[in-house]
Design a protein around this motif. Structure first.
Motif, PDB file in Angstrom:
ATOM      1  N   PHE A  85       0.839  -1.191   0.000  1.00 21.16           N
ATOM      2  CA  PHE A  85       0.000   0.000   0.000  1.00 21.16           C
ATOM      3  C   PHE A  85       0.879   1.248   0.000  1.00 21.16           C
ATOM      4  N   TYR A  86       1.861   1.258   0.867  1.00 19.27           N
ATOM      5  CA  TYR A  86       2.747   2.417   0.973  1.00 19.27           C
ATOM      6  C   TYR A  86       3.480   2.661  -0.343  1.00 19.27           C
ATOM      7  N   GLU A  87       3.985   1.601  -0.938  1.00 23.99           N
ATOM      8  CA  GLU A  87       4.744   1.746  -2.177  1.00 23.99           C
ATOM      9  C   GLU A  87       3.852   2.196  -3.329  1.00 23.99           C
ATOM     10  N   ALA A  88       2.595   1.758  -3.343  1.00 20.30           N
ATOM     11  CA  ALA A  88       1.671   2.174  -4.399  1.00 20.30           C
ATOM     12  C   ALA A  88       1.438   3.678  -4.376  1.00 20.30           C
ATOM     13  N   VAL A  89       1.457   4.260  -3.189  1.00 15.81           N
ATOM     14  CA  VAL A  89       1.232   5.703  -3.043  1.00 15.81           C
ATOM     15  C   VAL A  89       2.529   6.493  -3.166  1.00 15.81           C
ATOM     16  N   MET A  90       3.586   6.009  -2.536  1.00 17.57           N
ATOM     17  CA  MET A  90       4.833   6.767  -2.424  1.00 17.57           C
ATOM     18  C   MET A  90       5.887   6.392  -3.465  1.00 17.57           C
ATOM     19  N   GLY A  91       5.730   5.248  -4.099  1.00 17.83           N
ATOM     20  CA  GLY A  91       6.704   4.835  -5.098  1.00 17.83           C
ATOM     21  C   GLY A  91       7.980   4.260  -4.520  1.00 17.83           C
ATOM     22  N   GLU A  92       7.994   3.925  -3.254  1.00 19.47           N
ATOM     23  CA  GLU A  92       9.186   3.350  -2.612  1.00 19.47           C
ATOM     24  C   GLU A  92       8.784   2.587  -1.363  1.00 19.47           C
ATOM     25  N   ASN A  93       9.679   1.732  -0.911  1.00 19.55           N
ATOM     26  CA  ASN A  93       9.430   0.931   0.278  1.00 19.55           C
ATOM     27  C   ASN A  93      10.677   0.966   1.167  1.00 19.55           C
ATOM     28  N   PRO A  94      10.620   1.716   2.272  1.00 18.89           N
ATOM     29  CA  PRO A  94      11.803   1.883   3.124  1.00 18.89           C
ATOM     30  C   PRO A  94      12.021   0.749   4.127  1.00 18.89           C
ATOM     31  N   SER A  95      11.135  -0.237   4.163  1.00 23.17           N
ATOM     32  CA  SER A  95      11.128  -1.229   5.227  1.00 23.17           C
ATOM     33  C   SER A  95      12.380  -2.105   5.257  1.00 23.17           C
ATOM     34  N   ARG A  96      12.707  -2.549   6.437  1.00 22.50           N
ATOM     35  CA  ARG A  96      13.811  -3.502   6.601  1.00 22.50           C
ATOM     36  C   ARG A  96      13.347  -4.920   6.294  1.00 22.50           C
ATOM     37  N   PHE A  97      12.161  -5.289   6.805  1.00 22.30           N
ATOM     38  CA  PHE A  97      11.653  -6.643   6.642  1.00 22.30           C
ATOM     39  C   PHE A  97      10.791  -6.734   5.386  1.00 22.30           C
ATOM     40  N   LYS A  98      11.424  -6.960   4.256  1.00 23.14           N
ATOM     41  CA  LYS A  98      10.701  -7.079   2.993  1.00 23.14           C
ATOM     42  C   LYS A  98      10.449  -8.551   2.690  1.00 23.14           C
ATOM     43  N   GLY A  99       9.478  -8.790   1.825  1.00 23.92           N
ATOM     44  CA  GLY A  99       9.169 -10.155   1.442  1.00 23.92           C
ATOM     45  C   GLY A  99       7.706 -10.274   1.110  1.00 23.92           C
ATOM     46  N   GLU A 100       6.912 -10.665   2.069  1.00 21.62           N
ATOM     47  CA  GLU A 100       5.470 -10.753   1.870  1.00 21.62           C
ATOM     48  C   GLU A 100       4.885  -9.364   1.622  1.00 21.62           C
ATOM     49  N   LYS A 101       3.984  -9.253   0.627  1.00 19.37           N
ATOM     50  CA  LYS A 101       3.443  -7.941   0.271  1.00 19.37           C
ATOM     51  C   LYS A 101       2.581  -7.338   1.369  1.00 19.37           C
ATOM     52  N   ASN A 102       2.046  -8.181   2.263  1.00 20.10           N
ATOM     53  CA  ASN A 102       1.168  -7.678   3.315  1.00 20.10           C
ATOM     54  C   ASN A 102       1.861  -7.526   4.658  1.00 20.10           C
ATOM     55  N   GLU A 144      12.000  15.337   1.376  1.00 19.66           N
ATOM     56  CA  GLU A 144      12.049  14.062   0.678  1.00 19.66           C
ATOM     57  C   GLU A 144      11.962  12.942   1.708  1.00 19.66           C
ATOM     58  N   PRO A 145      10.922  12.118   1.638  1.00 16.05           N
ATOM     59  CA  PRO A 145      10.791  11.021   2.604  1.00 16.05           C
ATOM     60  C   PRO A 145      12.035  10.153   2.660  1.00 16.05           C
ATOM     61  N   HIS A 146      12.452   9.825   3.890  1.00 19.29           N
ATOM     62  CA  HIS A 146      13.584   8.945   4.192  1.00 19.29           C
ATOM     63  C   HIS A 146      14.943   9.526   3.813  1.00 19.29           C
ATOM     64  N   LYS A 147      14.966  10.744   3.323  1.00 17.90           N
ATOM     65  CA  LYS A 147      16.244  11.302   2.864  1.00 17.90           C
ATOM     66  C   LYS A 147      16.644  12.568   3.632  1.00 17.90           C
ATOM     67  N   GLY A 148      15.774  13.018   4.524  1.00 18.85           N
ATOM     68  CA  GLY A 148      16.084  14.232   5.270  1.00 18.85           C
ATOM     69  C   GLY A 148      15.800  14.056   6.745  1.00 18.85           C
ATOM     70  N   ASP A 149      16.211  15.027   7.524  1.00 17.23           N
ATOM     71  CA  ASP A 149      15.986  14.948   8.968  1.00 17.23           C
ATOM     72  C   ASP A 149      14.545  15.253   9.349  1.00 17.23           C
ATOM     73  N   GLY A 150      13.895  16.092   8.572  1.00 19.36           N
ATOM     74  CA  GLY A 150      12.529  16.446   8.898  1.00 19.36           C
ATOM     75  C   GLY A 150      12.077  17.640   8.098  1.00 19.36           C
ATOM     76  N   ILE A 151      10.923  18.156   8.447  1.00 17.38           N
ATOM     77  CA  ILE A 151      10.372  19.343   7.804  1.00 17.38           C
ATOM     78  C   ILE A 151      10.693  20.531   8.691  1.00 17.38           C
ATOM     79  N   SER A 152      11.321  21.532   8.104  1.00 17.49           N
ATOM     80  CA  SER A 152      11.841  22.639   8.907  1.00 17.49           C
ATOM     81  C   SER A 152      10.741  23.452   9.582  1.00 17.49           C
TER      82      SER A 152
END
Length: 279
Positions: A85-102, A144-152
């Motif tokens: 779901f996250y990847e469908a909206v954001m175009g990326e998947n930052p998770s450590r535990f990848k594998g099963e789509k759910n 940029e999600p996962h690429k910055g410290d936060g929103i200023s």
């Protein structure tokens, strides 16, 4: 005679110029047609992709997945937001535990979660809830999600917007109780309803495998912690529910913790809500 020769030469040059211009014009016209066709095709493909994505979101992630909370004016996603779901909206998947789509998405900051909410809202033609410096378009947030410290700048919340958002701690707790008086969400027996440090095998698990609570909500105890809207001191934000690495105490319905809004961890995710009273 000389004058006649000059005249003929001038006319020949003019004719050559006209013919060259015509050739250039035809060439430019052909290029324009090609560029226009490519632009129209790209735009059409973009619109078709948007329609396909929305249908996928409807059929795969949101169809019957938002549960109206009894006696309250909001609905809540029955599972944690999954990696697919996250990847469908954001175009990326930052998770450590990848594998099963759910598997639940993790390693998302609070900022990442609010960006997701706004982007999902726009996809459905809903008014985004969150804004930065008065702007609800996330492309103008300089983040940029996962690429910055936060929103200023501070993230604002439009309570009259009808889009998707994070639950407040109060909303989360009410939904987690499920109309029942259990220590954990759905049971006093934690193994029935949660993945935690006693049974998780040190990893996340596919959502909705344990027993749901009284409202039909899964994994509100365990699997991954869930971000909420509320702020603690300074820039810290609350999260609830416990995760796969949590003790039993961390999975209790009444518990809450907080950390920096830019914090990410592989036992920290979220679920979304939407106000039903907003049109």
């Amino acid at each position: 005679m000389k004058l006649k020769f000059v005249f003929i030469a001038a006319m020949s040059a003019l004719l050559s110029s006209v013919l060259a211009a015509e050739d250039n014009f035809e060439e430019l016209l052909e290029k324009y047609k090609n560029v226009t066709s490519e632009s129209l095709l790209a735009e059409r493909e973009k619109k078709q992709s948007a329609v396909i994505l929305k249908e996928k979101l409807d059929n795969t992630f949101l169809d019957g997945a938002m549960i109206a909370v009894p006696e309250k004016s909001y609905s809540i996603l029955k599972t944690e937001v999954t990696q697919e779901f996250y990847e469908a909206v954001m175009g990326e998947n930052p998770s450590r535990f990848k594998g099963e789509k759910n598997l639940p998405v993790e390693k998302v900051s609070w900022y990442d979660a609010v960006v997701f909410c706004n982007k999902l809202s726009v996809m459905y033609g809903l008014a985004p809830v969150y804004s930065v410096s008065g702007k609800s378009d996330v492309s103008e947030w300089n983040y940029e999600p996962h690429k910055g410290d936060g929103i200023s700048n501070e993230v604002g919340c439009n309570e009259n917007a009808n889009g998707y958002r994070l639950p407040t701690v109060e909303e989360w707790r009410y939904a987690a109780k499920g109309g029942q008086e259990f220590k954990y969400s759905g049971s006093d027996n934690l193994d029935e309803v949660a993945w935690y440090d006693g049974n998780s095998g040190d990893k996340t698990h596919t959502v909705a495998q344990k027993k749901p609570n009284g409202y039909g909500l899964y994994d509100m105890s365990g699997n991954v912690w869930e971000w909420c809207w509320d702020s603690g001191s300074y820039s810290k934000r609350f999260y609830c529910g416990g995760g796969w690495s949590s003790s039993a105490a961390g999975c209790e319905v009444g518990g809450r913790f907080w950390c920096n809004a830019d914090h990410t961890d592989f036992d920290l995710g979220f679920r979304i809500v939407r106000s039903l009273s907003k049109k």
